[in-house]
Design a protein around this motif. Sequence first.
Motif, PDB file in Angstrom:
ATOM      1  N   ALA A  58      10.684  32.443 -31.215  1.00  0.00           N
ATOM      2  CA  ALA A  58      12.164  32.521 -30.300  1.00  0.00           C
ATOM      3  C   ALA A  58      12.027  33.046 -29.060  1.00  0.00           C
ATOM      4  N   PHE A  59      10.972  34.293 -28.686  1.00  0.00           N
ATOM      5  CA  PHE A  59      10.212  35.000 -27.474  1.00  0.00           C
ATOM      6  C   PHE A  59      10.354  33.261 -26.210  1.00  0.00           C
ATOM      7  N   PHE A  60       9.579  32.625 -27.144  1.00  0.00           N
ATOM      8  CA  PHE A  60       8.616  31.799 -25.798  1.00  0.00           C
ATOM      9  C   PHE A  60      10.014  30.631 -25.465  1.00  0.00           C
ATOM     10  N   ALA A  61      10.476  30.214 -26.865  1.00  0.00           N
ATOM     11  CA  ALA A  61      11.970  29.616 -26.329  1.00  0.00           C
ATOM     12  C   ALA A  61      13.309  29.823 -25.604  1.00  0.00           C
ATOM     13  N   ALA A  62      13.253  31.145 -25.784  1.00  0.00           N
ATOM     14  CA  ALA A  62      14.121  31.986 -24.392  1.00  0.00           C
ATOM     15  C   ALA A  62      13.839  31.899 -23.187  1.00  0.00           C
ATOM     16  N   ALA A  63      12.314  31.116 -23.205  1.00  0.00           N
ATOM     17  CA  ALA A  63      11.574  32.233 -22.159  1.00  0.00           C
ATOM     18  C   ALA A  63      11.421  33.726 -21.481  1.00  0.00           C
ATOM     19  N   GLN A  64      11.172  34.250 -22.561  1.00  0.00           N
ATOM     20  CA  GLN A  64      10.687  35.517 -22.781  1.00  0.00           C
ATOM     21  C   GLN A  64       9.169  35.940 -22.619  1.00  0.00           C
ATOM     22  N   LEU A  65       8.767  34.898 -21.501  1.00  0.00           N
ATOM     23  CA  LEU A  65       7.000  35.161 -21.779  1.00  0.00           C
ATOM     24  C   LEU A  65       6.429  36.387 -22.361  1.00  0.00           C
ATOM     25  N   ALA A  83      -4.611  29.573 -36.061  1.00  0.00           N
ATOM     26  CA  ALA A  83      -4.713  28.043 -35.080  1.00  0.00           C
ATOM     27  C   ALA A  83      -3.622  28.121 -33.824  1.00  0.00           C
ATOM     28  N   PHE A  84      -1.972  28.318 -34.995  1.00  0.00           N
ATOM     29  CA  PHE A  84      -1.090  28.361 -34.568  1.00  0.00           C
ATOM     30  C   PHE A  84      -0.571  28.901 -33.538  1.00  0.00           C
ATOM     31  N   ALA A  85      -1.301  30.409 -33.945  1.00  0.00           N
ATOM     32  CA  ALA A  85      -0.831  31.433 -32.751  1.00  0.00           C
ATOM     33  C   ALA A  85      -1.952  31.050 -31.391  1.00  0.00           C
ATOM     34  N   HIS A  86      -2.927  31.198 -31.652  1.00  0.00           N
ATOM     35  CA  HIS A  86      -3.786  30.374 -30.676  1.00  0.00           C
ATOM     36  C   HIS A  86      -2.798  29.438 -29.143  1.00  0.00           C
ATOM     37  N   PHE A  87      -2.962  28.583 -30.059  1.00  0.00           N
ATOM     38  CA  PHE A  87      -2.119  27.138 -29.180  1.00  0.00           C
ATOM     39  C   PHE A  87      -0.637  27.653 -28.818  1.00  0.00           C
ATOM     40  N   ALA A  88      -0.198  27.901 -29.458  1.00  0.00           N
ATOM     41  CA  ALA A  88       1.472  29.172 -29.026  1.00  0.00           C
ATOM     42  C   ALA A  88       0.922  30.126 -28.093  1.00  0.00           C
ATOM     43  N   LEU A  89       0.545  30.925 -27.681  1.00  0.00           N
ATOM     44  CA  LEU A  89      -0.859  32.002 -26.541  1.00  0.00           C
ATOM     45  C   LEU A  89      -1.237  31.105 -25.565  1.00  0.00           C
ATOM     46  N   ALA A  90      -1.735  30.192 -25.844  1.00  0.00           N
ATOM     47  CA  ALA A  90      -2.387  29.243 -24.543  1.00  0.00           C
ATOM     48  C   ALA A  90      -1.031  29.034 -24.522  1.00  0.00           C
ATOM     49  N   TYR A  93       0.280  31.414 -22.350  1.00  0.00           N
ATOM     50  CA  TYR A  93      -0.624  31.477 -20.846  1.00  0.00           C
ATOM     51  C   TYR A  93       0.129  30.524 -19.745  1.00  0.00           C
ATOM     52  N   GLU A  94      -0.176  29.336 -20.272  1.00  0.00           N
ATOM     53  CA  GLU A  94       0.362  28.755 -19.587  1.00  0.00           C
ATOM     54  C   GLU A  94       1.244  28.349 -18.666  1.00  0.00           C
ATOM     55  N   ARG A  95       2.148  28.295 -19.127  1.00  0.00           N
ATOM     56  CA  ARG A  95       3.745  29.053 -18.326  1.00  0.00           C
ATOM     57  C   ARG A  95       3.928  29.782 -17.370  1.00  0.00           C
ATOM     58  N   GLN A  96       3.205  31.073 -17.964  1.00  0.00           N
ATOM     59  CA  GLN A  96       2.899  32.026 -17.057  1.00  0.00           C
ATOM     60  C   GLN A  96       2.164  31.960 -15.325  1.00  0.00           C
ATOM     61  N   GLY A  97       1.330  30.614 -16.343  1.00  0.00           N
ATOM     62  CA  GLY A  97       0.390  29.988 -14.414  1.00  0.00           C
ATOM     63  C   GLY A  97      -1.174  30.902 -15.018  1.00  0.00           C
ATOM     64  N   ARG A  98      -1.841  30.910 -15.798  1.00  0.00           N
ATOM     65  CA  ARG A  98      -2.654  31.556 -16.263  1.00  0.00           C
ATOM     66  C   ARG A  98      -3.462  30.841 -17.160  1.00  0.00           C
ATOM     67  N   PRO A  99      -4.341  30.188 -15.975  1.00  0.00           N
ATOM     68  CA  PRO A  99      -5.045  28.461 -16.826  1.00  0.00           C
ATOM     69  C   PRO A  99      -6.114  28.854 -17.478  1.00  0.00           C
ATOM     70  N   ASP A 100      -7.001  29.825 -17.356  1.00  0.00           N
ATOM     71  CA  ASP A 100      -8.543  30.300 -17.488  1.00  0.00           C
ATOM     72  C   ASP A 100      -8.225  31.479 -19.202  1.00  0.00           C
ATOM     73  N   GLN A 101      -7.074  31.899 -19.002  1.00  0.00           N
ATOM     74  CA  GLN A 101      -6.695  32.524 -20.724  1.00  0.00           C
ATOM     75  C   GLN A 101      -6.059  31.268 -21.701  1.00  0.00           C
ATOM     76  N   ALA A 102      -5.231  30.228 -20.914  1.00  0.00           N
ATOM     77  CA  ALA A 102      -4.756  29.259 -21.526  1.00  0.00           C
ATOM     78  C   ALA A 102      -6.464  28.879 -22.202  1.00  0.00           C
ATOM     79  N   ARG A 103      -6.648  28.038 -21.327  1.00  0.00           N
ATOM     80  CA  ARG A 103      -7.174  27.078 -22.401  1.00  0.00           C
ATOM     81  C   ARG A 103      -8.547  28.040 -23.337  1.00  0.00           C
ATOM     82  N   ARG A 104      -8.824  28.693 -22.890  1.00  0.00           N
ATOM     83  CA  ARG A 104      -9.604  29.750 -24.477  1.00  0.00           C
ATOM     84  C   ARG A 104      -8.716  29.743 -25.003  1.00  0.00           C
ATOM     85  N   HIS A 105      -7.897  29.790 -25.532  1.00  0.00           N
ATOM     86  CA  HIS A 105      -6.602  29.760 -26.989  1.00  0.00           C
ATOM     87  C   HIS A 105      -6.168  28.568 -27.559  1.00  0.00           C
ATOM     88  N   PHE A 106      -7.045  27.821 -26.486  1.00  0.00           N
ATOM     89  CA  PHE A 106      -6.556  26.354 -26.639  1.00  0.00           C
ATOM     90  C   PHE A 106      -8.096  25.726 -27.351  1.00  0.00           C
TER      91      PHE A 106
END
Length: 125
Positions: A58-65, A83-90, A93-106
């Motif tokens: 819900a926070f993600f959907a509300a853009a409360q990253l 796995a879903f939580a890793h994907f969603a966290l990625a 991170y992607e929406r926050q402009g943090r590609p390295d952390q996103a890649r790890r969790h993807f």
Amino acid sequence: MPETSGSTGRSPETHVIDFRAAEQLLAARDPRGAVKLLDGVIAAHPENTAARLLRARAFFAAAQLRPAELEFTIVLEREPDNAFAHFALARTYERQGRPDQARRHFRLAAALDPNPEYLKAARFD
């Protein structure tokens, strides 16, 4: 007298109803309403990982990253193989402009579950 949780005076059954209502609100594109309901559920049951995962979504959907990131992190501390939580966290991170952390969790999501969406996002080269 029915059993209640803490000082809220709400019963465990009411928390289940609130959780289900929050699911419906999120599906109806009202993430802020879902968060409000889930705040009470989590206050009464802080160990409830399902409620935390739904609140993170819900926070993600509300853009409360930042709050989404914190909730997904709590879920992963309790369920590192989610796995879903890793994907969603990625995605967070992607929406926050943090590609390295996103890649790890993807990649962790794809390693835990070969879901085509996870594999595509992991970009294994």
